[in-house]
Design a protein around this motif. Structure first.
Motif, short mmCIF file in Angstrom:
data_model
loop_
_atom_site.label_atom_id
_atom_site.label_comp_id
_atom_site.label_asym_id
_atom_site.label_seq_id
_atom_site.Cartn_x
_atom_site.Cartn_y
_atom_site.Cartn_z
N ILE A 53 0.88 -1.19 0.04
CA ILE A 53 0.00 0.04 -0.06
C ILE A 53 0.99 1.37 0.14
O ILE A 53 0.77 2.20 -0.93
CB ILE A 53 -0.76 0.04 1.41
N ALA A 54 2.02 1.26 0.79
CA ALA A 54 2.75 2.33 0.85
C ALA A 54 3.48 2.67 -0.41
O ALA A 54 3.50 3.69 -0.98
CB ALA A 54 3.71 2.02 1.84
N LEU A 55 4.02 1.50 -1.09
CA LEU A 55 4.79 1.64 -2.47
C LEU A 55 3.69 2.19 -3.52
O LEU A 55 4.01 3.21 -4.18
CB LEU A 55 4.99 0.22 -2.81
N VAL A 56 2.47 1.77 -3.53
CA VAL A 56 1.53 2.08 -4.39
C VAL A 56 1.07 3.66 -4.30
O VAL A 56 0.93 4.31 -5.16
CB VAL A 56 0.36 1.20 -4.57
N ALA A 57 0.99 3.95 -2.93
CA ALA A 57 0.51 5.15 -2.52
C ALA A 57 1.91 6.29 -3.01
O ALA A 57 1.71 7.40 -3.65
CB ALA A 57 0.36 5.54 -0.93
#
Length: 174
Positions: free
Chosen positions: A13-17
């Motif tokens: 999720i952090a990578l996509v964000a």
């Protein structure tokens, strides 16, 4: 095992964000601006104090509704620097703002170096194009031109909460 799945999910999720935020900052909010004809590049006249169109060609520009200082443009002109300095309001100091890498005609570092060593001169395009924002135009010896927006003294005062003073224009009601 469940902890690894949770940690892996959080990292994904952090990578996509992070990727989405990067894309939005560099690409998402910018729009290419089409040439408006004869008045896309203007300089402020020494005589009238008004912005007047100059001769230009090969105009490219980007802008964004998310900030008044995201405007950048590139163009060429056949007008000479001596003629421009006698006709239009020059600026002693101007520092171009960095453009996204994909807008390859506008290299702020190179423009800044040309302004510092006198191979380019800066002019006032239009004061208070929006309250507290001036349009700055730099033109090189060989006729390449660059445009960006910069915060002026009234804008600085407005944004930091200082009293505006009498020399600032009235701010339009929003």
């Amino acid at each position: 095992m469940a902890g690894r799945i949770v940690v892996g999910g959080i990292l994904m999720i952090a990578l996509v964000a992070g990727v989405v935020m990067y894309w939005l900052q560099v690409y998402g909010f910018y729009d290419e601006i089409s040439d408006t004809g004869s008045d896309a590049v203007q300089l402020t006249s020494l005589v009238s104090g008004e912005a007047e169109p100059i001769l230009y060609d090969a105009f490219r520009a980007i802008d964004s509704d998310s900030s008044p200082i995201r405007y950048r443009a590139c163009f060429t002109t056949t007008m000479s620097l001596p003629m421009l300095t006698e006709t239009y309001v020059g600026l002693d100091r101007a520092a171009p703002r960095v453009a996204p890498g994909w807008f390859d005609c506008f290299d702020a570092e190179s423009i800044g170096e040309m302004l510092e060593d006198g191979r380019a001169l800066a002019f006032l395009g239009e004061a208070n194009i929006e309250f507290g924002i001036d349009r700055i135009v730099a033109i090189t010896e060989d006729g390449r031109g660059y445009v960006w927006h910069d915060i002026n003294e009234c804008g600085d005062k407005s944004y930091d909460g200082s009293p505006l003073g009498d020399d600032c224009p009235e701010r339009e009601a929003e």
